[in-house]
Scaffold this motif. Structure first.
Motif, PDB file in Angstrom:
ATOM      1  N   ARG A   1       0.835  -1.208   0.000  1.00 51.82           N
ATOM      2  CA  ARG A   1       0.000   0.000   0.000  1.00 51.82           C
ATOM      3  C   ARG A   1       0.870   1.258   0.000  1.00 51.82           C
ATOM      4  NH1 ARG A   1      -2.975  -2.728   4.036  1.00 51.82           N
ATOM      5  NH2 ARG A   1      -2.269  -1.219   5.607  1.00 51.82           N
ATOM      6  N   GLY A   2       1.976   1.210   0.753  1.00 56.22           N
ATOM      7  CA  GLY A   2       2.884   2.352   0.752  1.00 56.22           C
ATOM      8  C   GLY A   2       3.615   2.492  -0.561  1.00 56.22           C
TER       9      GLY A   2
ATOM     10  N   GLY B   1       1.563   3.848  -3.262  1.00 52.56           N
ATOM     11  CA  GLY B   1       0.982   5.161  -3.007  1.00 52.56           C
ATOM     12  C   GLY B   1      -0.454   5.134  -2.537  1.00 52.56           C
TER      13      GLY B   1
ATOM     14  N   GLU C   1      -1.478   4.112   0.562  1.00 46.50           N
ATOM     15  CA  GLU C   1      -1.490   4.575   1.957  1.00 46.50           C
ATOM     16  C   GLU C   1      -0.038   4.727   2.393  1.00 46.50           C
ATOM     17  OE1 GLU C   1      -4.075   2.579   5.001  1.00 46.50           O
ATOM     18  OE2 GLU C   1      -2.117   2.074   5.864  1.00 46.50           O
ATOM     19  N   THR C   2       0.434   5.942   2.576  1.00 45.79           N
ATOM     20  CA  THR C   2       1.833   6.179   2.883  1.00 45.79           C
ATOM     21  C   THR C   2       2.006   6.694   4.306  1.00 45.79           C
ATOM     22  OG1 THR C   2       1.714   8.423   2.002  1.00 45.79           O
ATOM     23  CG2 THR C   2       2.343   6.673   0.459  1.00 45.79           C
TER      24      THR C   2
ATOM     25  N   PRO D   1       9.013  12.176   0.805  1.00 45.27           N
ATOM     26  CA  PRO D   1       8.002  11.287   0.209  1.00 45.27           C
ATOM     27  C   PRO D   1       8.530   9.885  -0.090  1.00 45.27           C
ATOM     28  CG  PRO D   1       8.671  13.022  -1.325  1.00 45.27           C
ATOM     29  CD  PRO D   1       9.228  13.386   0.006  1.00 45.27           C
TER      30      PRO D   1
ATOM     31  N   GLU E   1       8.237   8.105   3.233  1.00 46.14           N
ATOM     32  CA  GLU E   1       6.826   7.824   3.538  1.00 46.14           C
ATOM     33  C   GLU E   1       6.286   6.701   2.665  1.00 46.14           C
ATOM     34  OE1 GLU E   1       5.158  11.692   2.997  1.00 46.14           O
ATOM     35  OE2 GLU E   1       5.416  12.250   5.115  1.00 46.14           O
ATOM     36  N   LYS E   2       6.802   6.593   1.452  1.00 50.86           N
ATOM     37  CA  LYS E   2       6.418   5.498   0.561  1.00 50.86           C
ATOM     38  C   LYS E   2       6.807   4.135   1.145  1.00 50.86           C
ATOM     39  CE  LYS E   2       7.050   4.198  -4.321  1.00 50.86           C
ATOM     40  NZ  LYS E   2       7.700   4.593  -5.591  1.00 50.86           N
TER      41      LYS E   2
ATOM     42  N   ARG F   1       6.792   3.522   4.342  1.00 43.26           N
ATOM     43  CA  ARG F   1       6.038   3.455   5.601  1.00 43.26           C
ATOM     44  C   ARG F   1       6.825   3.962   6.815  1.00 43.26           C
ATOM     45  NH1 ARG F   1       1.095   1.208   4.891  1.00 43.26           N
ATOM     46  NH2 ARG F   1       0.649   2.907   6.337  1.00 43.26           N
TER      47      ARG F   1
ATOM     48  N   ALA G   1      12.552   2.885  -2.838  1.00 47.13           N
ATOM     49  CA  ALA G   1      11.472   3.814  -3.176  1.00 47.13           C
ATOM     50  C   ALA G   1      11.810   4.619  -4.433  1.00 47.13           C
ATOM     51  CB  ALA G   1      11.208   4.764  -2.004  1.00 47.13           C
TER      52      ALA G   1
END
Length: 537
Positions: free
Chosen positions: A63-64, A67, A69-70, A293, A296-297, A299, A334
């Motif tokens: 999901r991360g 994209g 849910e990050t 980002p 965050e990708k 997680r 990422a």
């Protein structure tokens, strides 16, 4: 490497996207798709990414990465009011305990299989064959808190998992398959670890077997998790990985108080990294702001600090993050491996295959042509598997580990055949016939050289089959050999042979002795061979 089965329907439900999108992205996080079946995929993950050893963990990462849910996942922990006590008598036996309650689960066949697979994968990757960590999951509705973790007399009786009759704990070590497999972890203790409830009902005999009383079924909604072991940090990480996986499946995590200490703590850990250092190491143009980002990708939580510094919040389930470079690796993932440019090296050299590697290639091709599947067993093993189970005398030429971290890894292997029998034992639930081989290094004290070994099991396995196999293999090695009588105690008398070059014995083959077969908990005849490749170079 761990191979994890990903059920398509369950994976799509948790990822919130289609399987084609997921399967296309999985190799980009550094994993390898082993096989694609109609209803599932088997994917190989690195041993350091134990958080990916379940469908739930893979879905969270996907999901991360996709994209959907990050950022940092949030795992609130409520209070269960349940307590656990630890018997002081467990010091020196198995003193560490972690626990949690997970409520509100809705199990089906796929989610139960995922939980059981996660449990076994963690037993291997973190638990070192259960010696360091052992996991129990229990239907909470069948037992009564508070719970006690005690040092029990060896004659305590209860019904173990997959049985219908009561057995003493001592009987389980000899009569139950799991007991025979892991008996070496507890057999020398005067008392055995045991988990019981307020009414003295048995939940678990760690690290051997759970009780049948607390079996997980599709009707189970609330579970009690227990993780016992000899290493406190390993126990804590295992609890975090399982709790967060079950939270991804919809569970609510609640704490358990163990001798006054609240467990688990799922709080993330903060680190400060330098974006410029990451850019230099990876060779990509990331900055303080552009790296956020990417983190965050994967997680992580991330926020900019002064200059090129970034505060990174590492989730509790990432047991592999021990250095800034571990985070930089995730930045590279990422960024995308397919976005790194390839450059030719500035120098040009001419090489050729090492003769030993060329021989190994030929031997491998012949074995594959004979219907054998290549495997890669571990280099580290132990005296029990190498000598006791094989009925062979202990070698004084074995190179032993000075400070082994577990009873399973005390020496470098001197033979390949015992490791192949371990693999057959771990896969005895698979369809027959099974024929496997390995070509690899073994040690004679400080000397390293190569051997080839093969093993096969099925109801019709006999001396004629293994003789034909070794005859074909020797013919392709292009050396004149002879077969002589052998007295290797690992093989059945009268159904074995020694492979000779001149007067030198370079290998052996035959039908494995029934006692060896039973020692490895196998159920059908087994044939095997092992050959020293030095004389064929």
């Amino acid at each position: 490497m761990a191979i994890i089965t990903l059920n398509y329907e369950y994976l799509e439900r948790l990822c919130r996207t289609d399987r084609e999108t997921i399967l296309a992205a999985i190799p980009m996080i550094g994993s390898d798709i082993e096989r694609l079946e109609e209803d599932h995929a088997d994917v190989e993950f690195f041993p350091d990414r134990t958080d990916l050893y379940s469908v739930e963990g893979v879905a969270r990462a996907m999901r991360g990465f996709l994209g959907i849910e990050t950022g940092l996942p949030d795992y609130p922990v409520g209070e269960s009011g349940i307590t656990f006590s630890i018997d002081p008598g467990l010091v020196g036996i198995r003193p560490c305990l972690g626990s949690a309650v997970i409520r509100g689960l809705s199990f089906d066949e796929a989610s139960i299989e995922s939980l059981m697979a996660l449990q076994e994968a963690l037993h291997w990757a973190i638990g070192r064959g259960r010696s360091k960590v052992a996991i129990g999951v229990h239907d909470l509705s069948t037992v009564t808190p508070p719970f006690r973790y005690i040092a029990s007399p060896r004659d305590r009786r209860f019904v173990p998992l997959d049985e219908t009759r009561e057995m003493t704990m001592e009987e389980m070590l000899t009569d139950h398959p799991k007991g025979r497999m892991f008996a070496g972890l507890v057999a020398d203790f005067d008392r055995f670890p045991l988990i019981v409830d307020a009414e003295d009902a048995v939940l678990s005999f760690p690290p051997i077997i759970n009780g049948e009383l607390t079996r997980i079924t599709e009707e189970t909604t609330d579970i009690l998790l227990d993780v016992t072991g000899t290493d406190e940090r390993a126990v804590e990480k295992t609890v975090s990985i399982i709790c967060t996986a079950l939270a991804e499946a919809g569970g609510r995590i609640e704490s358990v108080t163990i001798d006054g200490v609240c467990c688990p703590s799922l709080a993330p850990v903060e680190r400060t990294i330098d974006a410029d250092a990451c850019a230099r190491l990876l060779g990509i143009p990331v900055t303080r702001d552009s790296i956020i980002p990417l983190l965050e990708k994967m997680r992580f939580g991330a926020e900019p600090l002064k200059g090129s510094s970034v505060r990174v919040t590492v989730p509790c389930y990432r047991a592999d993050i021990m250095h800034d470079w571990d985070i930089f690796e995730d930045v590279a993932i990422a960024w995308g491996f397919n976005h790194f440019s390839g450059d030719l090296p500035p120098t040009f050299t001419i090489g050729k295959a090492d003769p030993a590697m060329e021989l190994a290639r030929i031997v491998s091709e012949v074995a594959i042509g004979l219907g054998y599947t290549e495997v890669m067993p571990f280099t580290l093993t132990n005296e029990r598997v190498s000598y006791e189970y094989m009925q062979r005398p202990v070698s004084d030429r074995a190179l032993r580990v000075l400070h082994p971290i577990s009873l399973e890894n005390t020496m470098l292997r001197t033979d390949l055949l015992p490791a192949l029998l371990e693999i057959l034992s771990a896969n005895k639930h698979r369809e027959l016939p099974q024929r496997i081989f390995a070509v690899g290094d073994v040690n004679d004290h400080t000397l390293t050289y190569q051997k080839v070994a093969g093993a096969a099991t099925h109801p019709g396995a006999d001396f004629s089959e293994v003789y034909a196999t070794i005859d074909a293999l020797l013919r392709e090695c292009a050396r004149e050999t002879s077969i002589a009588p052998s007295e290797d105690p690992a093989f059945l008398p009268g159904r074995q042979g020694a492979i000779c070059i001149g007067s030198e014995v370079v290998g052996s083959f035959g039908e494995l002795h029934p006692d060896v077969i039973l020692a490895f908990d196998l159920e059908h005849p087994v044939i095997g061979f092992e050959l020293d490749l030095r004389s064929f170079l």
